[in-house]
Design a protein around this motif. Structure first.
Motif, PDB file in Angstrom:
ATOM      1  N   GLN A 299      10.393   1.791  -2.160  1.00 36.83           N
ATOM      2  CA  GLN A 299      10.750   1.643  -0.746  1.00 36.83           C
ATOM      3  C   GLN A 299      10.874   0.166  -0.364  1.00 36.83           C
ATOM      4  O   GLN A 299       9.984  -0.638  -0.642  1.00 36.83           O
ATOM      5  N   THR A 300      11.984  -0.183   0.293  1.00 35.91           N
ATOM      6  CA  THR A 300      12.155  -1.556   0.783  1.00 35.91           C
ATOM      7  C   THR A 300      11.105  -1.903   1.830  1.00 35.91           C
ATOM      8  O   THR A 300      10.855  -3.085   2.080  1.00 35.91           O
ATOM      9  N   TYR A 301      10.498  -0.898   2.424  1.00 36.14           N
ATOM     10  CA  TYR A 301       9.444  -1.136   3.422  1.00 36.14           C
ATOM     11  C   TYR A 301       8.315  -1.993   2.851  1.00 36.14           C
ATOM     12  O   TYR A 301       7.729  -2.816   3.559  1.00 36.14           O
ATOM     13  N   LEU A 302       8.020  -1.801   1.576  1.00 35.23           N
ATOM     14  CA  LEU A 302       6.921  -2.552   0.964  1.00 35.23           C
ATOM     15  C   LEU A 302       7.292  -4.009   0.718  1.00 35.23           C
ATOM     16  O   LEU A 302       6.423  -4.886   0.762  1.00 35.23           O
TER      17      LEU A 302
ATOM     18  N   ARG B 202       1.177  -0.909  -2.513  1.00 35.80           N
ATOM     19  CA  ARG B 202       1.993  -1.360  -3.644  1.00 35.80           C
ATOM     20  C   ARG B 202       1.212  -1.259  -4.948  1.00 35.80           C
ATOM     21  O   ARG B 202       1.748  -0.867  -5.988  1.00 35.80           O
ATOM     22  N   HIS B 203      -0.060  -1.617  -4.897  1.00 36.91           N
ATOM     23  CA  HIS B 203      -0.895  -1.554  -6.093  1.00 36.91           C
ATOM     24  C   HIS B 203      -1.032  -0.116  -6.589  1.00 36.91           C
ATOM     25  O   HIS B 203      -0.810   0.172  -7.767  1.00 36.91           O
ATOM     26  N   HIS B 204      -1.354   0.803  -5.700  1.00 36.63           N
ATOM     27  CA  HIS B 204      -1.586   2.186  -6.100  1.00 36.63           C
ATOM     28  C   HIS B 204      -0.278   2.902  -6.473  1.00 36.63           C
ATOM     29  O   HIS B 204      -0.284   3.806  -7.309  1.00 36.63           O
ATOM     30  N   ALA B 205       0.844   2.484  -5.852  1.00 32.97           N
ATOM     31  CA  ALA B 205       2.121   3.132  -6.155  1.00 32.97           C
ATOM     32  C   ALA B 205       2.612   2.811  -7.561  1.00 32.97           C
ATOM     33  O   ALA B 205       3.494   3.495  -8.081  1.00 32.97           O
ATOM     34  N   ARG B 206       2.048   1.781  -8.174  1.00 32.53           N
ATOM     35  CA  ARG B 206       2.443   1.456  -9.552  1.00 32.53           C
ATOM     36  C   ARG B 206       1.836   2.422 -10.561  1.00 32.53           C
ATOM     37  O   ARG B 206       2.202   2.422 -11.732  1.00 32.53           O
ATOM     38  N   GLY B 207       0.890   3.231 -10.127  1.00 38.35           N
ATOM     39  CA  GLY B 207       0.208   4.142 -11.045  1.00 38.35           C
ATOM     40  C   GLY B 207       1.056   5.337 -11.422  1.00 38.35           C
ATOM     41  O   GLY B 207       2.164   5.540 -10.931  1.00 38.35           O
ATOM     42  N   GLY B 208       0.535   6.179 -12.283  1.00 41.09           N
ATOM     43  CA  GLY B 208       1.237   7.385 -12.711  1.00 41.09           C
ATOM     44  C   GLY B 208       0.538   8.610 -12.181  1.00 41.09           C
ATOM     45  O   GLY B 208       0.189   8.699 -11.012  1.00 41.09           O
TER      46      GLY B 208
ATOM     47  N   MET C 135       1.921  10.556   0.058  1.00 40.62           N
ATOM     48  CA  MET C 135       2.701  10.757  -1.161  1.00 40.62           C
ATOM     49  C   MET C 135       1.975  10.293  -2.412  1.00 40.62           C
ATOM     50  O   MET C 135       2.224  10.803  -3.506  1.00 40.62           O
ATOM     51  N   ILE C 136       1.087   9.317  -2.292  1.00 41.42           N
ATOM     52  CA  ILE C 136       0.385   8.827  -3.479  1.00 41.42           C
ATOM     53  C   ILE C 136      -1.082   9.247  -3.500  1.00 41.42           C
ATOM     54  O   ILE C 136      -1.771   9.085  -4.513  1.00 41.42           O
TER      55      ILE C 136
ATOM     56  N   PRO D  19      -2.904  -3.447   4.125  1.00 43.01           N
ATOM     57  CA  PRO D  19      -2.642  -2.095   3.620  1.00 43.01           C
ATOM     58  C   PRO D  19      -1.403  -2.028   2.724  1.00 43.01           C
ATOM     59  O   PRO D  19      -1.372  -1.226   1.780  1.00 43.01           O
ATOM     60  N   LEU D  20      -0.418  -2.868   2.981  1.00 42.24           N
ATOM     61  CA  LEU D  20       0.775  -2.856   2.135  1.00 42.24           C
ATOM     62  C   LEU D  20       0.451  -3.283   0.709  1.00 42.24           C
ATOM     63  O   LEU D  20       0.977  -2.714  -0.255  1.00 42.24           O
ATOM     64  N   ALA D  21      -0.416  -4.265   0.568  1.00 42.56           N
ATOM     65  CA  ALA D  21      -0.797  -4.709  -0.771  1.00 42.56           C
ATOM     66  C   ALA D  21      -1.483  -3.585  -1.544  1.00 42.56           C
ATOM     67  O   ALA D  21      -1.233  -3.383  -2.742  1.00 42.56           O
TER      68      ALA D  21
END
Length: 323
Positions: free
Chosen positions: A305-308, A286-292, A251-252, A281-283
């Protein structure tokens, strides 16, 4: 739902109350330390509540045709009936708790490996369960339960804490004036977390949510809550975590350059090979999901996602490398 605090029933002695048979306690460092900062405790001591003092005569389970009996060792008083009655009352009164931590090796509260003796004094079976714990768990099969001894294991500790926080978020939602769209939003945030545990429950919950506008409100809440909490009874495996991590990467990934995408895929592979902890991998996710970027909506979906972040980061429960 930030700031949600699970309500957790707990054997009082584990919090330091002097209610043990010898007048002492069994204070547990994890429960009274790290975890106490994030949960609300509901202390329970069944021996005290049925009228026994502290100190008191020791108890044990004894075999009988009707199942294990809880008796005092010296005076032979049978306390099974009052203990079972208290447990049934407590189970009904603990409808709003998200989990329970029992005292290990206790003939009333122990969950695993409690000796059941014969009349002659020999242990006939070491697979018993304490009378109080047995009644509570039978009445609340979806409840997250553990004993303090098993919580010393990193995998079991993380699984228990994840369950109580997931349950608390659902409890907070259903306690309010929720609408079907609120349940849909809740489910959307928990999709990857559910998928990591139970793909079958993931699909069933998806069907329930799809029919949310057509089902009676109480039936929808009851069926969703039962299936949701039961899903977390299934242990999340490395393979299922890898599946979810790749879902999120897909997705990202379109917003990442080839090097960063390859780096994240490599870290996921390292986790699959049990060389790094899940936190690594979660870190990165989370870092990359903050991007646009062009697929910002998908990045935001992953980020939410609560998974993170299934529980407070301060608990540091995903830092162990899987065996």
């Amino acid at each position: 739902m930030e700031g949600i605090r699970p309500r957790v029933a707990v054997s009082s002695c584990l919090l330091g109350a002097p209610v043990r048979f010898n007048g002492g306690h069994s204070r547990d460092r994890f429960l009274t330390g790290e975890l106490s900062e994030h949960v609300d405790w509901v202390p329970v001591c069944p021996e005290i509540e049925i009228g026994l003092g502290a100190p008191r005569e020791t108890l044990r389970l004894e075999r009988s045709p009707d199942g294990p009996r809880l008796v005092t060792r010296r005076t032979r008083e049978d306390l099974t009936a009052p203990m079972a009655a208290l447990a049934a009352e407590r189970a009904a009164g603990l409808a709003d708790v998200d989990g329970c931590v029992f005292k290990s090796r206790s003939p009333s509260c122990g969950l695993h490996g409690i000796p059941v003796y014969t009349g002659s004094g020999a242990a006939a079976d070491r697979r018993g369960r304490g009378v109080f714990a047995a009644v509570v768990t039978a009445a609340r099969p979806e409840l997250a339960v553990e004993d303090e001894g098993r919580l010393h294991d990193a995998v079991l500790r993380e699984a228990f804490v994840e369950r109580i926080f997931a349950s608390a978020r659902l409890r907070a939602l259903l306690a309010g004036d929720w609408r079907p769209r609120d349940l849909v939003a809740f489910h959307s945030r928990h999709k990857m977390q559910i998928l990591a545990h139970a793909p079958v429950a993931y699909r069933r919950l998806g069907r329930l949510v799809a029919a949310a506008g057509d089902l009676p409100r109480e039936r929808l809440a009851r069926e969703y809550a039962r299936t949701f909490r039961t899903a977390f009874l299934v242990r999340a495996t490395v393979g299922r975590h890898v599946n979810v991590l790749h879902h999120c990467l897909g997705m990202i990934g379109g917003d990442l350059d080839p090097v960063r995408r390859a780096d994240l895929a490599e870290v996921i592979a390292s986790y699959r090979a049990r060389r790094v902890a899940l936190a690594v991998p979660l870190a990165l996710l989370r870092h990359h999901a903050r991007g646009g970027g062009a697929r910002y909506a998908q990045a935001r979906y992953v980020r939410d996602q609560t998974y993170l972040t299934p529980y407070p980061d301060a608990l540091c429960l995903r830092n162990h490398v899987p065996a």
